[in-house]
Each structure stands twice: as C-alpha cells, then as structure tokens.
Design an enzyme around this catalytic site. Structure first.
Site, PDB file in Angstrom:
ATOM      1  N   HIS A  41      30.376  26.903  69.765  1.00  0.00           N
ATOM      2  CA  HIS A  41      29.406  26.497  70.792  1.00  0.00           C
ATOM      3  C   HIS A  41      30.050  26.421  72.170  1.00  0.00           C
ATOM      4  CE1 HIS A  41      30.988  22.355  71.100  1.00  0.00           C
ATOM      5  NE2 HIS A  41      31.057  22.346  69.763  1.00  0.00           N
ATOM      6  N   CYS A  80      34.481  21.581  65.490  1.00  0.00           N
ATOM      7  CA  CYS A  80      33.819  22.803  65.950  1.00  0.00           C
ATOM      8  C   CYS A  80      34.754  23.636  66.824  1.00  0.00           C
ATOM      9  CB  CYS A  80      32.557  22.462  66.727  1.00  0.00           C
ATOM     10  SG  CYS A  80      31.205  21.855  65.695  1.00  0.00           S
TER      11      CYS A  80
END
Length: 247
Positions: A118, A134
């Site tokens: 992301h 992440c």
C-alpha cells in the site's frame, strides 16, 4: 434454429475456457517480488522485469511474512478502519492504493485485508524497516503498480542476497532477464569475488561482464570510487553500492 443454439452454446463454452486459462497464464508471466534484505519490490509483466521500487517492510523480520502468496484484492483509497480515517484523507497511513495479499494462517489473513502492498502518508519511512507487517510504497509508485498488477498473480516475499534475475530463475517466473538499470545486489564484493552479482557490478561499470572480479574490475571500481569521493579501496561495500545505484 436448433443448430444455431448449439453453435451459440459452444461459443459460450469456449469463451469460458479462455477466461479460465487467463489466470494461469498471468501467474506464469506476471509476478511481484519483495526482497526484505534490501527493501525493494520488483514487478514482472509479460515475462519481463518492468520496474523496481524502494519499499518499507516490517519493523522486525517476523512481522512481514515470507513465502509465495497471491494478490487477492485491490482497493482505491482504502479507509483505515482502526482509527476510522476515511480513504483519501492525508492522515490515512494506507495511502492512495491497497493491494491485498492472501496469507494463510489466522482468520482474516486469507481475505487480503490484513497484509498488503500500500501507499503511505509517511514517505520518509520508505527504504526502512518501519511497518507492522505490510509493504509500504511511495503513493506514485503504488498507483503505477495498482494499474498494472492483476488479481491472482503470485507475490513472492523473501530475504535474499540474490538479484531479481536469480529469484525469477529460482521460482520459474518470466523470461529470466533483467531490464537495464534495475539490476541490484546486496553483498560486499572484492578482488576474487565471482558470480551474478559481479556481472551486475561489471555491467554497471560498463566493462566486460564475465562474473570474475579481477584486475580490470578492480581498476574500474577504484576509478568509480575516486569519482564519487569515496575511499578507493576497490571493495564494493554499502557506500559504494549506494553510489552505484543512486539515481
């Protein structure tokens, strides 16, 4: 009339078979590689390495899982539910795009809503170990990737000293070749070193790429180090690597 119905049904069947085959073809020629050892992400499309990006990964090695996973969802301006921050808000740490990864394990991880590639509202963290698991990218980079990466393609996450060429060969992805300018290595090289990393170094220095760190390579490294104001010791360590691959 009956014959037309049969022809139409066969056409629908063939179309369905074609659609079923596409994900397998995409998985063979399209992939994302994430190397935690140097915090870089590579994208393969049509069997060829297209681009390499800097990323941020987990604060500790175990936070970002390693293995072969799948890209299972894609979301524009995903909200950050934990703090109830809407998508597109400058305070949102998930940035402009979310590419969810299916990670087998605890409940929810297979949905692609726990781990993902992301964007970020903290660009200074890119290139470091900063996330809770992440993979962060600059917003402009994740938008580029979002527009090209198809769902269901493989996502390989590893900690390796291998180049992306070698990783592609290891996992059988694509045409097994690098795009000029995106070859990297993450090891110290010196006189007597051999292998693919030496070839990458030699190509970067525009000399014969025979994979053997001999007198010619030593001279070229010292010349490069001198031109960059570095200690001309002929050893390709972190500072020389950074100078070699800086834009």
């Amino acid at each position: 009339m009956q014959q037309r119905k049969i022809v139409f049904a066969l056409g629908i069947l063939l179309l369905g078979l074609c659609l079923m085959v596409k994900p397998a073809e995409a998985a063979e020629n399209e992939a994302i590689f994430i190397n935690k050892s140097n915090n870089q992400l590579a994208f393969y499309e049509n069997g060829t390495l297209q681009k390499v990006f800097p990323v941020a990964t987990g604060r500790t090695r175990n936070l970002t899982p390693e293995g072969k996973f799948s890209l299972v969802n894609k979301v524009k301006n995903r909200p950050w539910y934990k703090e109830n921050i809407p998508g597109g808000d400058p305070r949102n740490p998930l940035g402009a795009r979310w590419l969810g990864i299916k990670v087998p394990g605890d409940w929810g991880h297979t949905s692609g809503n726990v781990y993902g590639v992301h964007g970020t509202n903290n660009p200074s963290s890119i290139g470091t170990y900063a996330s809770s698991g992440c993979i962060r990218m600059y917003n402009k980079d994740v938008i580029w990737l979002y527009e090209r990466a198809d769902k269901n393609i493989p996502v390989y996450i590893t900690s390796s000293s291998l180049s992306f060429t070698a990783l592609a060969q290891k996992f059988g992805v694509g045409a097994k070749k690098e795009v000029a300018g995106y070859e990297t290595f993450n090891e110290t090289l010196r006189y007597g070193s051999k292998g693919d990393s030496v070839k990458i170094l030699q190509r970067k220095l525009s000399i014969t790429a025979d994979g053997s760190f001999g007198p010619q390579t030593l001279r070229a490294v010292k010349k490069f180090q001198t031109s960059k104001g570095l200690v001309a010791d002929g050893i390709v360590g972190p500072k020389t690597r950074k100078a070699l691959f800086s834009k």
